[in-house]
Design a protein around this motif. Structure first.
Motif, PDB file in Angstrom:
ATOM      1  N   ASN A 167       9.413 -18.069  11.657  1.00  0.00           N
ATOM      2  CA  ASN A 167      10.860 -18.017  11.412  1.00  0.00           C
ATOM      3  C   ASN A 167      11.539 -17.016  12.338  1.00  0.00           C
ATOM      4  OD1 ASN A 167      10.612 -19.724   9.101  1.00  0.00           O
ATOM      5  ND2 ASN A 167       9.812 -17.933   7.996  1.00  0.00           N
ATOM      6  N   PRO A 168      12.737 -17.328  12.789  1.00  0.00           N
ATOM      7  CA  PRO A 168      13.481 -16.360  13.600  1.00  0.00           C
ATOM      8  C   PRO A 168      13.917 -15.169  12.749  1.00  0.00           C
ATOM      9  CG  PRO A 168      14.840 -18.283  13.151  1.00  0.00           C
ATOM     10  CD  PRO A 168      13.476 -18.590  12.593  1.00  0.00           C
ATOM     11  N   VAL A 169      13.800 -13.999  13.318  1.00  0.00           N
ATOM     12  CA  VAL A 169      14.236 -12.768  12.645  1.00  0.00           C
ATOM     13  C   VAL A 169      14.887 -11.853  13.670  1.00  0.00           C
ATOM     14  CG1 VAL A 169      12.460 -12.806  10.830  1.00  0.00           C
ATOM     15  CG2 VAL A 169      11.984 -11.700  13.031  1.00  0.00           C
ATOM     16  N   ASP A 170      15.695 -10.947  13.178  1.00  0.00           N
ATOM     17  CA  ASP A 170      16.204  -9.870  14.017  1.00  0.00           C
ATOM     18  C   ASP A 170      15.440  -8.608  13.660  1.00  0.00           C
ATOM     19  OD1 ASP A 170      17.968 -11.464  15.295  1.00  0.00           O
ATOM     20  OD2 ASP A 170      19.768 -10.357  14.715  1.00  0.00           O
ATOM     21  N   VAL A 171      14.943  -7.912  14.670  1.00  0.00           N
ATOM     22  CA  VAL A 171      14.134  -6.719  14.429  1.00  0.00           C
ATOM     23  C   VAL A 171      14.914  -5.471  14.805  1.00  0.00           C
ATOM     24  CG1 VAL A 171      12.053  -5.456  15.086  1.00  0.00           C
ATOM     25  CG2 VAL A 171      11.972  -7.949  14.787  1.00  0.00           C
ATOM     26  N   VAL A 172      15.016  -4.573  13.851  1.00  0.00           N
ATOM     27  CA  VAL A 172      15.556  -3.235  14.104  1.00  0.00           C
ATOM     28  C   VAL A 172      14.463  -2.260  13.699  1.00  0.00           C
ATOM     29  CG1 VAL A 172      17.275  -1.528  13.412  1.00  0.00           C
ATOM     30  CG2 VAL A 172      17.910  -3.951  13.637  1.00  0.00           C
ATOM     31  N   THR A 173      14.052  -1.412  14.613  1.00  0.00           N
ATOM     32  CA  THR A 173      12.969  -0.497  14.287  1.00  0.00           C
ATOM     33  C   THR A 173      13.508   0.870  13.925  1.00  0.00           C
ATOM     34  OG1 THR A 173      11.637  -1.696  15.879  1.00  0.00           O
ATOM     35  CG2 THR A 173      10.726   0.352  15.013  1.00  0.00           C
ATOM     36  N   LYS A 174      13.540   1.115  12.632  1.00  0.00           N
ATOM     37  CA  LYS A 174      13.912   2.443  12.165  1.00  0.00           C
ATOM     38  C   LYS A 174      12.695   3.353  12.281  1.00  0.00           C
ATOM     39  CE  LYS A 174      17.121   0.266   8.987  1.00  0.00           C
ATOM     40  NZ  LYS A 174      17.140  -0.419   7.675  1.00  0.00           N
ATOM     41  N   GLY A 175      12.897   4.589  11.948  1.00  0.00           N
ATOM     42  CA  GLY A 175      11.766   5.500  11.999  1.00  0.00           C
ATOM     43  C   GLY A 175      11.980   6.547  13.053  1.00  0.00           C
ATOM     44  N   ARG A 176      10.928   7.299  13.306  1.00  0.00           N
ATOM     45  CA  ARG A 176      11.050   8.470  14.168  1.00  0.00           C
ATOM     46  C   ARG A 176      10.449   8.143  15.517  1.00  0.00           C
ATOM     47  NH1 ARG A 176       7.101  10.829  10.018  1.00  0.00           N
ATOM     48  NH2 ARG A 176       6.447   8.730  10.496  1.00  0.00           N
ATOM     49  N   HIS A 177      11.211   7.753  16.472  1.00  0.00           N
ATOM     50  CA  HIS A 177      10.652   7.322  17.736  1.00  0.00           C
ATOM     51  C   HIS A 177      11.254   8.082  18.913  1.00  0.00           C
ATOM     52  CE1 HIS A 177       8.588   4.182  15.622  1.00  0.00           C
ATOM     53  NE2 HIS A 177       9.710   3.884  15.017  1.00  0.00           N
ATOM     54  N   ASP A 178      10.432   8.385  19.876  1.00  0.00           N
ATOM     55  CA  ASP A 178      10.916   9.009  21.102  1.00  0.00           C
ATOM     56  C   ASP A 178      11.858   8.037  21.805  1.00  0.00           C
ATOM     57  OD1 ASP A 178       8.803  10.580  20.349  1.00  0.00           O
ATOM     58  OD2 ASP A 178       7.842  10.607  22.300  1.00  0.00           O
ATOM     59  N   PRO A 179      13.025   8.481  22.241  1.00  0.00           N
ATOM     60  CA  PRO A 179      13.868   7.581  23.040  1.00  0.00           C
ATOM     61  C   PRO A 179      13.330   7.391  24.457  1.00  0.00           C
ATOM     62  CG  PRO A 179      14.919   9.728  22.759  1.00  0.00           C
ATOM     63  CD  PRO A 179      13.693   9.752  21.911  1.00  0.00           C
ATOM     64  N   CYS A 180      12.448   8.284  24.871  1.00  0.00           N
ATOM     65  CA  CYS A 180      11.827   8.138  26.205  1.00  0.00           C
ATOM     66  C   CYS A 180      10.359   8.526  26.080  1.00  0.00           C
ATOM     67  CB  CYS A 180      12.551   9.028  27.220  1.00  0.00           C
ATOM     68  SG  CYS A 180      11.799   8.949  28.870  1.00  0.00           S
ATOM     69  N   VAL A 181       9.498   7.533  25.874  1.00  0.00           N
ATOM     70  CA  VAL A 181       8.074   7.831  25.672  1.00  0.00           C
ATOM     71  C   VAL A 181       7.425   8.403  26.923  1.00  0.00           C
ATOM     72  CG1 VAL A 181       7.500   6.300  23.749  1.00  0.00           C
ATOM     73  CG2 VAL A 181       7.598   5.384  26.080  1.00  0.00           C
ATOM     74  N   GLY A 182       8.105   8.245  28.050  1.00  0.00           N
ATOM     75  CA  GLY A 182       7.562   8.798  29.285  1.00  0.00           C
ATOM     76  C   GLY A 182       7.352  10.306  29.211  1.00  0.00           C
ATOM     77  N   ILE A 183       8.174  10.982  28.418  1.00  0.00           N
ATOM     78  CA  ILE A 183       8.063  12.447  28.374  1.00  0.00           C
ATOM     79  C   ILE A 183       6.679  12.861  27.894  1.00  0.00           C
ATOM     80  CG2 ILE A 183       9.012  14.558  27.357  1.00  0.00           C
ATOM     81  CD1 ILE A 183      11.696  13.045  27.039  1.00  0.00           C
ATOM     82  N   ARG A 184       6.294  12.301  26.766  1.00  0.00           N
ATOM     83  CA  ARG A 184       4.997  12.710  26.223  1.00  0.00           C
ATOM     84  C   ARG A 184       3.819  12.117  26.988  1.00  0.00           C
ATOM     85  NH1 ARG A 184       3.561  12.206  20.603  1.00  0.00           N
ATOM     86  NH2 ARG A 184       5.221  10.752  20.099  1.00  0.00           N
ATOM     87  N   ALA A 185       4.105  11.236  27.934  1.00  0.00           N
ATOM     88  CA  ALA A 185       3.015  10.728  28.768  1.00  0.00           C
ATOM     89  C   ALA A 185       2.525  11.784  29.753  1.00  0.00           C
ATOM     90  CB  ALA A 185       3.464   9.477  29.512  1.00  0.00           C
ATOM     91  N   VAL A 186       3.321  12.840  29.937  1.00  0.00           N
ATOM     92  CA  VAL A 186       2.934  13.863  30.920  1.00  0.00           C
ATOM     93  C   VAL A 186       1.611  14.537  30.556  1.00  0.00           C
ATOM     94  CG1 VAL A 186       3.609  16.068  31.972  1.00  0.00           C
ATOM     95  CG2 VAL A 186       5.293  14.215  31.766  1.00  0.00           C
ATOM     96  N   PRO A 187       1.487  15.123  29.364  1.00  0.00           N
ATOM     97  CA  PRO A 187       0.183  15.735  29.055  1.00  0.00           C
ATOM     98  C   PRO A 187      -0.947  14.722  28.956  1.00  0.00           C
ATOM     99  CG  PRO A 187       1.724  15.923  27.190  1.00  0.00           C
ATOM    100  CD  PRO A 187       2.506  15.428  28.348  1.00  0.00           C
ATOM    101  N   VAL A 188      -0.621  13.486  28.602  1.00  0.00           N
ATOM    102  CA  VAL A 188      -1.655  12.448  28.552  1.00  0.00           C
ATOM    103  C   VAL A 188      -2.187  12.167  29.958  1.00  0.00           C
ATOM    104  CG1 VAL A 188      -2.162  10.067  27.900  1.00  0.00           C
ATOM    105  CG2 VAL A 188      -0.563  11.431  26.514  1.00  0.00           C
ATOM    106  N   ALA A 189      -1.273  12.070  30.898  1.00  0.00           N
ATOM    107  CA  ALA A 189      -1.667  11.782  32.274  1.00  0.00           C
ATOM    108  C   ALA A 189      -2.485  12.927  32.868  1.00  0.00           C
ATOM    109  CB  ALA A 189      -0.429  11.522  33.123  1.00  0.00           C
ATOM    110  N   GLU A 190      -2.113  14.137  32.544  1.00  0.00           N
ATOM    111  CA  GLU A 190      -2.934  15.275  33.002  1.00  0.00           C
ATOM    112  C   GLU A 190      -4.352  15.179  32.439  1.00  0.00           C
ATOM    113  OE1 GLU A 190       0.443  18.816  33.483  1.00  0.00           O
ATOM    114  OE2 GLU A 190      -0.693  18.621  31.619  1.00  0.00           O
TER     115      GLU A 190
END
Lengths: 370, 370, 370, 370
Positions: free
Chosen positions: C318-341
């Motif tokens: 079935n078609p649905v509209d998805v809105v993801t509430k919750g606590r999410h980084d608006p830019c996940v790239g930031i926390r990728a820094v320590p991961v990449a190191e």
């Protein structure tokens, strides 16, 4: 196999030391959708558990397994399954004196020479306690095999302790669970019990054993020749168990004494496929299962931890006499039975997946249209 | 080990069928700067070559190895070394009748069931001819070991043929190269020769054997527990050889009969390091070499290709009697000797590199400063 | 890389789901004798921790790492190191509605199609929370590198967010730790902060980023061509991080626009060895490090969990509209820094060990005696 | 990937140097029963062949592939397939002067530093000639994919040369085979031809490129998260190709500039399953294929062998100017097109087998019964 991982697609990495906070197995590659929870694994751990019977170490460990990942609402998700067993009865004081001494027959000296240091508490990583993690992983493999190969049966048992062997004419699979030796011959239990009691209490000694594991219902076609043959992987799996010094498939070392006419397992067409008139091959030809029973046997050396003094050296090179007190099985071969069953389960599941990958699980046909 | 590759860092992939245009080994991970050319490999192939002596198949193959890559101006470059052996004496007509029949004791049926088809010419991939590629790869391993472990010696020999065993009190390493059996006991040669002659010519039969391989000068510290133990990898290496049904390390299956006091290899400090007063362990404790001789033994089943008819089926499921004509060793265990030496060399080099990777080849010290 | 494991000799297997009891890493192949305890790993986890700064998810997880094995008296023993992080702030009620819906941009649909079921709590295994385990493993790698390559420095930072890039003329490594973006240019912080605030709060949106990681002090000779090239392994390591869509080495995609005369990094002899006059290669030639700075860059797509509705389907189609509430980084790239190191540290240690295995760490010489 | 092997179950080991007697690929794990002979592989080699068109090196190599094993009567047998290509036009005299000099942009210095010696003839192992072996292996993968995924299409082409890009509105797949650039836009051919002619002849220079490879008909469910994700393996596969400096999946590096609302590929139920309204993901979510087109793009640096002098050093550390005469492509990106298609084929087949192994190829359902 590499470092602490075994398996091709069903990959088990064990971790942990005898007296660390916990030990366990990281199980990767399990098929998704398999019914699994702790209750399906715990019974196998209970069988292997120290202190379970009079014949094994008196160390009391509940060995409760906990699934930390990879299962959702009672089904595997295809992601890694972390199995953790916390160590509760560590008593590290029992082992403090061995930190500077190399116990003969143990891995102490070898670990020191290789790594420059070692965890001396209870043998550290080289302790047979590591096999609890294998048994837990084997529980996962069994759950998957129950779904994928419902007719498969894996049965391990002792066939020899010291120079004493079972009488195969009295073989009774139901007997295995009834005695402390995992032995399928009720006729030897009393004698073995008395022998082992004297060996430990009077002679301060220990003894070796031979264990056999049989798998029935293994489909033909498992095994990836040349270097991931089913027998090769089974040999490696069993040889990797602590204290194992020899591994046999089918006729094993005795194959040396056979002639070609004796050894050839002749073939006849049965109702559902080829049938063999004997099984010297142990169910494996050219590294591939044939549909016959897969038969593996291995020898376990006697427990090295004994009360009789043995000559050795300490870390400074001084001569010492080593007496290993503590709670040790006089015959470690006994508890190798559930471990070997677990290894058999892991190897068979792994090869089932591997074969499904390469051939799609298709089988060559035999018959008028063959 | 995986499919057709073995080794962790020194990785050997063999390829080729008995009667294809060529077979060989792709050897990856060899250290650079090792002196290598065909002349360093060919002698090992010559030792294994069919038709070399009266005891083995009369198939005439020069088995000339050619290095196609990985060597520049007589030195390895660290890149893959391709070793090719062209098949010259294929006589595929000898094998045409077996295309629809499954020879008992051979991999024919298993390959058919797994893959749905097979190369029937001379056993195809399951032929012992594949071991020529291992021997070639072993030559590369030997060249590298000569540079890295100049004191290492690897010695393989027969210790048993059928029920006949050598007398170890007459052990003479120099004798091995002098007879057709690679046997270190001159006293058995005449009897074995006559036995084998009658077995083949009169009884139209074959027989099994036990081979032992010993490595002296193996440094302590090789082996990567828990699942790449040195004994585990050696067991897998030997079990992967055609027709092997059992593998033993040190005391082997006989360890089951020992007590702990007998089995413990006691330790004393020698002039250059720890010394052991016996070697039931076969030079390996906890999966790690101790500096003692590494001792491996394995059983080879009798040749399945015999002139005595055996019952089997064809691809349509019809009963047939199989008689295997052609040029076959009556005791394939004999030619397993150079193969086993090659596998030992590959495994030891691989573990030397692996240990160098993880520990830097450092060793724990023993002594006043230990 | 295979299933949930990466690395050749330094092998890291991560396990665990976002909302299971725990997650972690099984680290195998670490050299022995390395100083290690939780205090050496925790700071890296603290850097990556959610809720640490205003720019990332408000989920509160202490992310305490516990070492369960492989360390004795503060030193690694050469055995597997189990790193466990318990999940404490799971709030699975936030995620209950997504169990039957496939969120666009997420792995939901793909996991469902592959495995037939999935753990829907917080993305299960596909959650970026898995990267905590990588960061912990990276802490182990850093500890080993501190001992083996004391001059090595690994530095990760943001160079772009959305269309906004840093001004490299203002590059200041010390600035990276001072702002919420891991950005080395103080001049962009205020603007980026305001941009991200509006994007999340007003536009209910998110944005992508580019992260760069540089390693200084990498010895020449790391990388195992052809298929374990250093750049190949780094590309795989970075691409395996959640939401990464592109990876560059040195000049990266811009190399397409260069001519050969521009791209050639010319060489001169410096005081201690060869020196390069530019670094379009990113420190790697033919898959092998040259001694220059190793430079890797990668793009992270915008967070898929946004408050703006997106069209999708549910499990019934079935078609649905998805809105993801919750606590999410608006830019996940930031926390990728320590991961990449962390990934850089793991790959470099792995290749250091691998090179030591194959070549013994020897290096070709340049000079009059060269 | 490890040393010279890539793939999990479909494993390809390439071997050989540019100017050795031969090079090739050992292909292991191919499913049995696949129709295969040289005629199915040769066309792919012909497309990659040097000297084929005016834009690539004038070296004349017939590049005839020979299958030495693994095929019987035109069908694969499930055993290793050895593919050999003999080097016929070696002209090693052209390269003799570079033996003591390190060409900028080439692997010369790195190989010397790592291995202590190198095969200087034509770049030895680091030559792009190695990619002929990949293309041959890709031919095997294509043959298997034809049987297993008959609807699969793999299409590679140039999208950029230097700063010049194609006009995607003129995209015509049929055009790719008609021009010397593998470019799907007939409108750029004349300009690119003239540009490249001048660059080589007048400017004595070379230039980089961007290649795109698209696979249509990839089933959902391929990819083994977390560390054998489909995009991870594709990134590694492309990055391992000579001279590649960046790899992109779907939106690639440009994903950094997207917002979450833009990037989310919205989903609708189509007639045969889920459909996506855009493809920023490049057909892969969470490392798993979704059924959309799989889109990979990569940048190739300009040919390092140019006639314009570049500064370097020799083995003694003396400054030298390097001019690379000989027959070199001014844009190596062109010939990377068939190589990239081959890598795509190998990775897809490998993941098809891997998925079949773990999940049995079952797929989660969507629909009223979902």
């Amino acid at each position: 196999m590499s470092f602490n991982t075994f398996g091709h697609l069903f990959r088990v990495t064990t971790w942990g030391e005898s007296h660390g906070p916990a030990l366990g197995a990281t199980v990767d590659g399990c098929p998704p959708g398999i019914a699994l929870d702790e209750s399906l694994i715990q019974p196998f751990l209970d069988r292997r558990r120290p202190g379970l019977n009079a014949m094994t170490t008196q160390r009391q460990e509940p060995d409760r397994v906990r699934i930390l990942s990879g299962v959702y609402e009672g089904r595997t998700t295809g992601t890694p399954i972390q199995l953790m067993i916390e160590n509760t009865d560590q008593r590290s004081r029992d082992y403090s004196e061995i930190a500077r001494t190399f116990r003969p027959g143990h891995a102490d000296l070898a670990y020191h020479l290789k790594y420059g240091l070692r965890d001396p508490r209870g043998g550290g990583r080289s302790s047979a306690r590591e096999t609890a993690a294998r048994v837990a992983a084997g529980g996962v493999a069994r759950a998957a095999l129950s779904a994928l190969l419902p007719d498969l049966e894996i049965l391990g048992y002792m066939v020899q302790m010291g120079a004493k062997t079972i009488d195969r004419s009295r073989f009774d699979a139901d007997e295995i669970a009834r005695n402390d030796f995992f032995v399928p011959d009720a006729g030897v239990v009393a004698e073995w019990t008395e022998y082992l009691r004297r060996l430990r209490s009077d002679a301060h000694d220990s003894v070796g054993a031979v264990v056999e594991v049989v798998a029935r219902g293994v489909p033909a076609g498992l095994g990836a020749p040349i270097y991931a043959k089913l027998d090769t992987d089974l040999a490696a799996a069993m040889m990797s168990i602590n204290a194992v010094k020899g591994v046999e498939i089918g006729a094993g070392m005795a194959a040396a004494e056979l002639t070609g006419t004796q050894n050839a397992d002749e073939i006849r067409m049965g109702e559902t496929g080829p049938e063999f008139l004997s099984n010297h091959a142990g169910g494996i030809l050219g590294g591939i299962s044939t549909g016959q029973e897969v038969v593996v046997r291995f020898a376990v050396k006697p427990t090295s931890s004994i009360l009789t003094p043995r000559r050795s050296i300490d870390i400074e090179g001084n001569p010492v006499d080593v007496v290993t007190k503590g709670r040790h099985d006089p015959c470690v071969g006994i508890r190798a039975v559930p471990v070997a069953e677990a290894m058999m389960a892991c190897v068979l599941l792994d090869h089932l997946l591997l074969d499904r990958g390469q051939t799609g699980g298709q089988r060559g046909r035999i018959g008028p249209q063959g």
